[in-house]
Write an enzyme that holds these catalytic residues in place. Sequence first.
Site, PDB file in Angstrom:
ATOM      1  N   ASP A   1       5.455 -22.411   7.532  1.00 51.81           N
ATOM      2  CA  ASP A   1       5.955 -22.297   8.901  1.00 51.81           C
ATOM      3  C   ASP A   1       7.469 -22.323   8.732  1.00 51.81           C
ATOM      4  OD1 ASP A   1       7.148 -23.025  11.370  1.00 51.81           O
ATOM      5  OD2 ASP A   1       5.197 -23.686  12.095  1.00 51.81           O
ATOM      6  N   HIS A   2       8.109 -21.180   8.962  1.00 53.11           N
ATOM      7  CA  HIS A   2       9.517 -21.094   8.556  1.00 53.11           C
ATOM      8  C   HIS A   2      10.418 -22.069   9.328  1.00 53.11           C
ATOM      9  CE1 HIS A   2       9.912 -18.349  12.004  1.00 53.11           C
ATOM     10  NE2 HIS A   2      11.218 -18.564  11.956  1.00 53.11           N
TER      11      HIS A   2
ATOM     12  N   ARG B   1       0.835  -1.205   0.000  1.00 55.00           N
ATOM     13  CA  ARG B   1       0.000   0.000   0.000  1.00 55.00           C
ATOM     14  C   ARG B   1       0.865   1.249   0.000  1.00 55.00           C
ATOM     15  NH1 ARG B   1      -2.971  -1.422   5.207  1.00 55.00           N
ATOM     16  NH2 ARG B   1      -0.908  -2.286   5.482  1.00 55.00           N
TER      17      ARG B   1
ATOM     18  N   HIS C   1       5.161 -23.520  15.450  1.00 54.66           N
ATOM     19  CA  HIS C   1       6.566 -23.941  15.393  1.00 54.66           C
ATOM     20  C   HIS C   1       6.834 -25.142  16.301  1.00 54.66           C
ATOM     21  CE1 HIS C   1       7.024 -20.328  13.215  1.00 54.66           C
ATOM     22  NE2 HIS C   1       7.333 -19.505  14.190  1.00 54.66           N
TER      23      HIS C   1
HETATM   24  C1  BG6 Z   1       7.804 -16.007  14.431  1.00 52.94           C
HETATM   25  C2  BG6 Z   1       7.103 -15.342  15.576  1.00 52.94           C
HETATM   26  O1  BG6 Z   1       6.934 -16.886  13.772  1.00 52.94           O
HETATM   27  O2  BG6 Z   1       8.914 -16.732  14.917  1.00 52.94           O
HETATM   28  C3  BG6 Z   1       8.060 -14.440  16.327  1.00 52.94           C
HETATM   29  O3  BG6 Z   1       6.003 -14.586  15.099  1.00 52.94           O
HETATM   30  C4  BG6 Z   1       9.277 -15.199  16.741  1.00 52.94           C
HETATM   31  O4  BG6 Z   1       7.431 -13.847  17.452  1.00 52.94           O
HETATM   32  C5  BG6 Z   1       9.875 -15.928  15.549  1.00 52.94           C
HETATM   33  O5  BG6 Z   1      10.214 -14.275  17.249  1.00 52.94           O
HETATM   34  C6  BG6 Z   1      11.008 -16.827  15.961  1.00 52.94           C
HETATM   35  O6  BG6 Z   1      11.649 -17.292  14.804  1.00 52.94           O
HETATM   36  P1  BG6 Z   1      13.182 -17.680  14.825  1.00 52.94           P
HETATM   37  O7  BG6 Z   1      13.450 -18.232  13.467  1.00 52.94           O
HETATM   38  O8  BG6 Z   1      13.932 -16.435  15.135  1.00 52.94           O
HETATM   39  O9  BG6 Z   1      13.281 -18.685  15.922  1.00 52.94           O
END
Ligand code: BG6
Length: 511
Positions: A199-200, A67, A262
């Site tokens: 989900d990274h 935006r 996670h």
């Molecule tokens: C994210 C959360 O999905 O994961 C954050 O929204 C969190 O709050 C983060 O800090 C943690 O990811 P990583 O890869 O730094 O452990």
Amino acid sequence: MAAREIRIAPEIENVALPKSERVPDPAVIVIFGASGDLTKRKLLPALFHLGQQGLLPSNLAIVGVARRNLDFCANIKESIIQFAGGQKEAEALDAFAQKLTYHTMDFDDDDGYTQLKNILEKIDEECGTAGNRLFYLAVAPEYFAGIVRQLGGHGLARSEKGYARIIIEKPFGRDLVSAKQLNDHVNQVFNEDQIFRIDHYLGKETVQNILVFRFANGIFESVWNRNYIDNIQITAAETLGVEGRGSFYEKAGALRDVVQNHIMELLSLVAMEPPISLEADAVRSEKLKVWRAIKPIAIENTVRGQYALGNLDGHQLLGYREEDRVNPDSATETFAALNLEIENWRWAGVPIYLRAGKRLAKRVTEIAIQFKQPPMLFFDRIHMNQDSEIQPNLLIMRIQPNEGISLRFGAKVPGPFTNVCPVVMDFQYATAFGASSASGYERLLLDALMGDQTLFAHRDGVEASWALYTPVLEAWAQTRPRDFPNYPSGSWGPKAADSLIGRDGRKWNNP
Ligand code: BG6
């Protein structure tokens, strides 16, 4: 007295990494939320890394949609310089910036989507991107449904010539009902095989290595069950606070933000049965069985916390309620711990302790598998270190930082007595394979471009996890926590979390 630990160097020489042959077909990646933090910190650096490794097709275009009007190309270079590790030559940066186009629009603006469609068609003609589109929703969750509807309404959810796929960021819903609604909504526009719920954590090497550790090695599987394992602990501890995300976090909290997704992904990989292959359906159905076998979580088995002001590494830190865009009387939890049980043949009776929190003593995400003691210990205490018990075997999978795996076992201390001392065999990723600057998004973006859904969530999985946590969230919402804030920044969380595990005669494995 703390147990003495002897480090044993891993017997691995630097290993030559195989060259990947996975280069996806030409495509356009359309990032909604291009001016946001996720794009800046993770997505663009990840795409840049992929390009540097020769893992992107030469016919690739990236369209940033947001935006806010901004000088996207200048910003991109800055983001990459700031957030992508490794080499960043000016030439490579320029070549990457040339792949980018920026489109300013409101996410509910019909004309904006018509223009976007024209832009994509033009890119197809000029850059040979073959009608392949990967949409990435890197926006706040309230925009997911609207963008999906508009993409459908403008014929962008199907591509006549190539594919149309969509990556949707977490959180996917905020409870079971909203997750189902969102799933129904997205499924009306996209088929399940077009949807990539990201989900990274699943992109992290160490997370994928859980499957390799368990199923590419012959010796662990036979002890991976209730007969040998005493308990499992999963910790996702952060030293950071909410970092300017107060308005998002107020509606989320630790359970929704980290545990429901996670930590549950980590748990499923640790606890699942061997899948018949690495195909998406095979892996996802085994994970689903784990989630569905978890006994409903009793509220007495949960603890929530919120950080107060405190000290970390000599810095005075604000309490959560003093953070920007946080209600000064907030009841949002920044820490959650719980104890659950998987009711199946492999795990019945093995307590599983989970905890996640912000502003804790140390940044560490790890899985600790504690084994049972041998059936009899004939090493008399008199002959051992006076103050220490023989410690049980402990396998630690360090997801981050200092990625690796360690195994603790007892060894005889040299000398005329039978003193037993815990020692640690330690495998470190960086030593064995060299340090990596990858964030996890590289692998997931590549997989989505390749159409591989193995590392992405299926709707059934998302709903199974929400089904488990929604009653906890509802119970928490009904009773306001009276003791908030209940842990100082820089500590290991509220005392109640120690009692949760302590009442079973156990302790958290605080690294
Ligand atoms: C994210 C959360 O999905 O994961 C954050 O929204 C969190 O709050 C983060 O800090 C943690 O990811 P990583 O890869 O730094 O452990």
